[in-house]
Design a protein around this motif. Structure first.
Motif, PDB file in Angstrom:
ATOM      1  N   ASN A 154      -3.944   1.966  -4.896  1.00 49.12           N
ATOM      2  CA  ASN A 154      -2.684   1.337  -5.312  1.00 49.12           C
ATOM      3  C   ASN A 154      -1.971   2.120  -6.402  1.00 49.12           C
ATOM      4  O   ASN A 154      -0.744   2.256  -6.379  1.00 49.12           O
ATOM      5  CB  ASN A 154      -2.934  -0.093  -5.791  1.00 49.12           C
TER       6      ASN A 154
ATOM      7  N   ASN B 273      -3.925  -6.273  -2.580  1.00 47.50           N
ATOM      8  CA  ASN B 273      -4.035  -5.659  -1.269  1.00 47.50           C
ATOM      9  C   ASN B 273      -2.952  -4.587  -1.137  1.00 47.50           C
ATOM     10  O   ASN B 273      -1.794  -4.823  -1.507  1.00 47.50           O
ATOM     11  CB  ASN B 273      -3.881  -6.699  -0.162  1.00 47.50           C
ATOM     12  N   PRO B 274      -3.301  -3.410  -0.633  1.00 44.18           N
ATOM     13  CA  PRO B 274      -2.361  -2.285  -0.713  1.00 44.18           C
ATOM     14  C   PRO B 274      -1.041  -2.520   0.001  1.00 44.18           C
ATOM     15  O   PRO B 274       0.016  -2.146  -0.520  1.00 44.18           O
ATOM     16  CB  PRO B 274      -3.139  -1.118  -0.096  1.00 44.18           C
TER      17      PRO B 274
ATOM     18  N   SER C 291       0.380  -5.449   0.642  1.00 41.52           N
ATOM     19  CA  SER C 291       1.082  -6.455  -0.159  1.00 41.52           C
ATOM     20  C   SER C 291       1.724  -5.818  -1.380  1.00 41.52           C
ATOM     21  O   SER C 291       2.853  -6.148  -1.757  1.00 41.52           O
ATOM     22  CB  SER C 291       0.122  -7.551  -0.604  1.00 41.52           C
TER      23      SER C 291
ATOM     24  N   SER D  43      -2.726  -7.599   5.358  1.00 40.08           N
ATOM     25  CA  SER D  43      -2.252  -6.929   4.145  1.00 40.08           C
ATOM     26  C   SER D  43      -3.171  -5.791   3.708  1.00 40.08           C
ATOM     27  O   SER D  43      -2.889  -5.144   2.696  1.00 40.08           O
ATOM     28  CB  SER D  43      -2.120  -7.945   3.010  1.00 40.08           C
ATOM     29  N   HIS D  44      -4.240  -5.549   4.437  1.00 42.44           N
ATOM     30  CA  HIS D  44      -5.148  -4.452   4.101  1.00 42.44           C
ATOM     31  C   HIS D  44      -4.943  -3.238   5.004  1.00 42.44           C
ATOM     32  O   HIS D  44      -5.578  -2.202   4.801  1.00 42.44           O
ATOM     33  CB  HIS D  44      -6.599  -4.921   4.232  1.00 42.44           C
TER      34      HIS D  44
ATOM     35  N   LEU E 299      -3.486  -0.379   5.615  1.00 42.35           N
ATOM     36  CA  LEU E 299      -2.674   0.653   4.987  1.00 42.35           C
ATOM     37  C   LEU E 299      -2.329   1.774   5.964  1.00 42.35           C
ATOM     38  O   LEU E 299      -1.252   2.376   5.875  1.00 42.35           O
ATOM     39  CB  LEU E 299      -3.405   1.213   3.771  1.00 42.35           C
TER      40      LEU E 299
END
Length: 426
Positions: free
Chosen positions: A203, A324-325, A327, A391-392, A394
């Motif tokens: 993040n 979460n990245p 999000s 939301s994970h 990426l």
């Protein structure tokens, strides 16, 4: 839950317009001009040749034609940059290069293709009119003219114009400085080996890159374990160390949900009722931080926070993003990026938005605005979702070039229906 638009307005209200600073021309691209730029002299500053050829008096060539050429003595050579060019006498020519100053007495240029290219004498077989192939002084810009208005985004052409009128430095709006913090005892720096239960911290680098891409100045403070006292100490030490170049925004990711170890929420939720001393006997500086945590009606990115932190050098704005990245980055796009750009006067604070037909159907929960990753086909006018709504995910976000926006009240969109699309490369 709080509406997306309401939370976006609250984040925007955290930012004050940034001040003016002067930067060298080489550092001006991508900045926003803070004051009108006025030309101190005309552009071009003198009449000059638009062609390689011969400076002449047009009256000397009035009767010239291919059948009746004229031959003139070449009295001088005028390359670009010569500052002492002699005046042109009647019945003569000066060989002249593109950009060279027109000599007194000359009113036109015969391009070299209409001559035999002679250096001592030149044969000319076409007539020219007064002003032909001559760039007049002030033909582009007049002295005293506002050439660039305050609020202009400086790109290559604008930098070139500023250089042409002699500006070595430019007044621009200061780029907001953002301190980016990631929290989590499970985080390990990229490049370091992982132990079971650990993950590489993504993040921080991602959000720092997003700040830089938006036009801000990011500084990554990595990273803070799940310990409230250490979080506050690390943050305040960082703010104190930057007192000469203050931070405009503290942006955190993670630690804002409803779990047992939500360090950001625990640290910023302390109120004045906590006044007193720390376990070490030192004064407790946590009171009155003024950070509010809320749930926003969006997916991904529901847990959010914003407010001000009473740091050692004064209050600083705070935005807390979920951990979460996907999000985290979507929240930045929706709330922080436009506010950050507006703060330094960017004329286009928001991402470009278009409408496109969905390549496949979408389903979503009611009551939340959904931001789905997608790829757009501009030729076909369609957009296809990339990956799921998790939301994970990426990797799906990294493959996306847009966000598909589905309103709160909608639960299903058929393939072929149109949706709002935010272009992430604009």
């Amino acid at each position: 839950m709080r509406p997306v638009a309401e939370h976006a307005a609250a984040v925007a209200a955290l930012f004050a317009p940034t001040a003016t600073e002067w930067v060298p021309l080489a550092e001006a691209r991508g900045r926003v001009l803070a004051q009108d730029l006025v030309a101190p002299h005309p552009l071009p500053p003198f009449a000059n040749s638009a062609m390689d050829g011969y400076a002449v008096r047009s009256a000397d060539l009035a009767a010239v034609s291919v059948e009746l050429p004229i031959e003139l003595p070449v009295a001088a050579d005028l390359p670009a940059g010569r500052t002492d060019g002699p005046a042109l006498a009647p019945g003569t020519a000066h060989r002249i290069m593109t950009g060279a100053a027109m000599p007194d007495g000359a009113d036109a240029v015969v391009q070299v293709e209409w001559t035999d290219g002679g250096t001592e004498r030149v044969r000319v077989d076409r007539a020219v009119e007064a002003g032909q192939n001559v760039r007049g002084a002030g033909g582009d810009v007049t002295a005293g003219e506002v050439v660039l208005e305050a609020g202009t985004l400086l790109g290559p052409a604008q930098v070139g114009l500023a250089a042409a009128i002699g500006s070595g430095t430019l007044p621009v709006r200061r780029r907001p400085r953002v301190l980016v913090l990631s929290t989590g005892s499970e985080l390990v720096a990229p490049g370091e080996p992982l132990r079971h239960g650990q993950i590489h911290e993504s993040n921080g680098p991602m959000l720092a890159a997003a700040v830089d891409d938006a036009g801000g100045r990011a500084e990554l403070l990595r990273f803070v374990p799940d310990d409230v006292e250490q979080f506050v100490r690390t943050l305040d030490d960082a703010l104190a160390a930057r007192a000469d170049d203050p931070v405009d925004l503290v942006m955190t990711s993670g630690g804002v949900s409803a779990g047992a170890y939500e360090v950001v929420k625990d640290a910023f939720s302390r109120t004045r009722s906590d006044e007193g001393s720390t376990p070490t006997g030192e004064p407790d500086r946590r009171e009155g931080r003024g950070v509010t945590f809320t749930k926003v009606a969006m997916q991904p990115g529901m847990p959010q926070g914003l407010g001000h932190h009473a740091g050692p050098t004064g209050e600083v704005a705070v935005v807390t993003l979920p951990g979460n990245p996907v999000s985290s980055l979507v929240s930045f796009e929706v709330f922080v990026r436009p506010a950050l750009r507006a703060a330094f006067g960017h004329p286009q604070p928001e991402r470009p938005r278009v409408r496109a037909r969905l390549a496949e159907a979408l389903d979503k929960p009611a009551g939340r605005r959904q931001f789905r990753r997608g790829r757009i086909d501009a030729v076909a006018g369609t957009v296809a979702p990339v990956g799921g709504a998790g939301s994970h995910l990426l990797a799906a976000l990294a493959r996306a070039d847009c966000l598909i926006v589905v309103d709160e009240q909608v639960t299903h969109v058929d393939a072929g229906e149109t949706a709002e699309v935010w272009l992430l490369d604009g």
